[in-house]
Scaffold this active site. Sequence first.
Site, PDB file in Angstrom:
ATOM      1  N   ASP A 192     -48.216 -46.180  -9.136  1.00  0.00           N
ATOM      2  CA  ASP A 192     -48.028 -46.730  -7.798  1.00  0.00           C
ATOM      3  C   ASP A 192     -49.269 -46.382  -6.982  1.00  0.00           C
ATOM      4  O   ASP A 192     -50.057 -45.519  -7.366  1.00  0.00           O
ATOM      5  CB  ASP A 192     -46.762 -46.156  -7.176  1.00  0.00           C
ATOM      6  CG  ASP A 192     -46.298 -46.953  -5.967  1.00  0.00           C
ATOM      7  OD1 ASP A 192     -46.914 -47.994  -5.679  1.00  0.00           O
ATOM      8  OD2 ASP A 192     -45.332 -46.522  -5.315  1.00  0.00           O
ATOM      9  N   ASP A 202     -50.141 -52.175  -1.123  1.00  0.00           N
ATOM     10  CA  ASP A 202     -49.436 -53.081  -0.223  1.00  0.00           C
ATOM     11  C   ASP A 202     -48.929 -52.331   1.005  1.00  0.00           C
ATOM     12  O   ASP A 202     -48.999 -51.108   1.072  1.00  0.00           O
ATOM     13  CB  ASP A 202     -48.277 -53.754  -0.961  1.00  0.00           C
ATOM     14  CG  ASP A 202     -47.306 -52.742  -1.554  1.00  0.00           C
ATOM     15  OD1 ASP A 202     -47.777 -51.746  -2.141  1.00  0.00           O
ATOM     16  OD2 ASP A 202     -46.082 -52.937  -1.443  1.00  0.00           O
ATOM     17  N   CYS A 228     -19.391 -35.616 -20.060  1.00  0.00           N
ATOM     18  CA  CYS A 228     -20.398 -36.257 -20.900  1.00  0.00           C
ATOM     19  C   CYS A 228     -20.526 -35.520 -22.235  1.00  0.00           C
ATOM     20  O   CYS A 228     -20.269 -34.319 -22.322  1.00  0.00           O
ATOM     21  CB  CYS A 228     -21.730 -36.239 -20.151  1.00  0.00           C
ATOM     22  SG  CYS A 228     -23.127 -36.865 -21.081  1.00  0.00           S
ATOM     23  N   CYS A 235     -23.523 -35.799 -24.024  1.00  0.00           N
ATOM     24  CA  CYS A 235     -24.948 -35.793 -24.350  1.00  0.00           C
ATOM     25  C   CYS A 235     -25.315 -34.428 -24.928  1.00  0.00           C
ATOM     26  O   CYS A 235     -24.530 -33.476 -24.840  1.00  0.00           O
ATOM     27  CB  CYS A 235     -25.779 -36.097 -23.108  1.00  0.00           C
ATOM     28  SG  CYS A 235     -25.891 -34.744 -21.917  1.00  0.00           S
ATOM     29  N   CYS A 270     -24.625 -31.478 -22.406  1.00  0.00           N
ATOM     30  CA  CYS A 270     -23.244 -31.176 -22.013  1.00  0.00           C
ATOM     31  C   CYS A 270     -22.375 -30.756 -23.196  1.00  0.00           C
ATOM     32  O   CYS A 270     -21.379 -30.049 -23.012  1.00  0.00           O
ATOM     33  CB  CYS A 270     -22.630 -32.389 -21.332  1.00  0.00           C
ATOM     34  SG  CYS A 270     -23.503 -32.872 -19.835  1.00  0.00           S
TER      35      CYS A 270
END
Length: 548
Positions: A87, A122, A274, A276, A279
Amino acid sequence: MSFEIKEKDLLGRIGKLKTKTTTVETPLLFPVINPSSQPIPSRRLKETFGCQAIITNSYIIKKRFKQIPLEQGLHKFLDYNGAIMTDSGAYQILVYGEVEVTQKEIINYQEGIGSDIATILDIPTGWKVTKEDAEVTVAETLRRAKAFFDLKTRDDILWVGPIQGGRHLDLVAQSAVEMSKLPFQIHALGSPTEVMENYRYDVLADMILTAKKGIPIQRPLHLFGAGHPSMFALAVSLGCDLFDSAAYALYAREGRYMTENGTWRLDQMDYFPCSCPQCASETPQNLKLKPAKEQEVFLAEHNLHVCIAELRRIKQAIRDGRLWEHTEMRLHAHPALLSALKRVRNYEDFLENFSPTTKPSGFFYFTAVGLARPEIVHYRKHLTQRYTPPTEAKILFLLPQTRNKPFHKAPEMKKIRQLMRMLGKDLAAQVHICIYAAPFGIVPIELDEVYPLSQHETALPIDIETINYVADQTAEFIKRNNYMGIVLFNDKKLWNDAVKDAAQNTCKAQALTFDSIETTNTNGTRELLNQLLKTLQKQLELTENKKD
């Protein structure tokens, strides 16, 4: 640039985007990297989480690290061998009002450090700015975009042309059209962060779709600051191919635990829902005892796992042709998100124009929110523009939907075929059988195996908005065609007389004969068939009298 679309559903697509470093698959999430404070090392993002790309802020890097990234190259500096987007510092303009760099300087810097995807400097449109101030941001961004092509020196970087205008949709449309005339490889919707922070996802939907309509469909669209996985499906469905998020790390710093449907606070949790890798081997009780930095890293990694898993679900939904169902399910997580899906009704023609007309499987219809589905819009248009009833048809015989599909093979239709035999071949040819059914409206019996008229399931009882839609479609079908009379078999229990009243009122206005038979006003099948037979015979006789 090479952007190849492999699969699509709604405005979402699975694609291949080629950069100078690698080829990445879209929809693509760019985790935001802050070199000064990064809970997950960049190398681990690729090796452990499979992140194909990351994004960082070239303005902050320039200000804090100066020449080092120029000397090392951005990929070595960040220790990352995937695609890197940068950015330009526009967000800092939004927050602080200005940046200490010119467009030429930040363009040269991004080229010097070797960004794969880079952004011009911008001027973002804030959430609360007046239209006059928004016009200034649009005009200045466009001026800089035009000047950019005389400033750049490298052709191997994909450059992003941001679209501004904020909540002022006419300015977004103007910005999109003007930016699309310039040879940017990627476009981005600027200034969405404040919109999302104010939970105005309906405005966000307007902004995305307005921008999408103004740019070439083959160019990828990036959504800056997409944030939470609960809105990823919305972004993808509306045509965002790329998006970045710092939320996985920012939420972790604040002790916040992401799920695909919302956010919980660690200090209020007793269970991890979760499975994952993080977890599966930890409990909230144990995590709360650990140092704050360990908690932050744990939450950041969990949050990123959730984001990546949701993106995979979205891709599979695109491949299966079920992106609408997945999006509708996700957006029921919060009223503000569901408001965004309801706003899609205003753009249903645009979605229908670019969505596949056939899919590998049927679909589920839940509520009237789904009336904006491309499948339903596509059928309505084709029935209106391309369908003509049989030339010999004089009487429209309307039957209610059956549970079994296709309708002509349902058990109830055996009795209707018996009725047509009782009527006789010549008279039966003058009777056109159609089904009134949710969510499509009128389904001519000869079309009921055409996709998706038999390849869908509808939740019962039908909600009032859908009932009214079917009633309206029934009235329009009668108006469009040259029947001389209507016989309606009325299922009052399911349709509340709505279809009956719409048909009767239309017949009255068009000076057509109308009769209805109630499904519950007979003592058996034989009496019902006799009643239907007499009614059809009466209508056909009246038709003959009209001709005389």
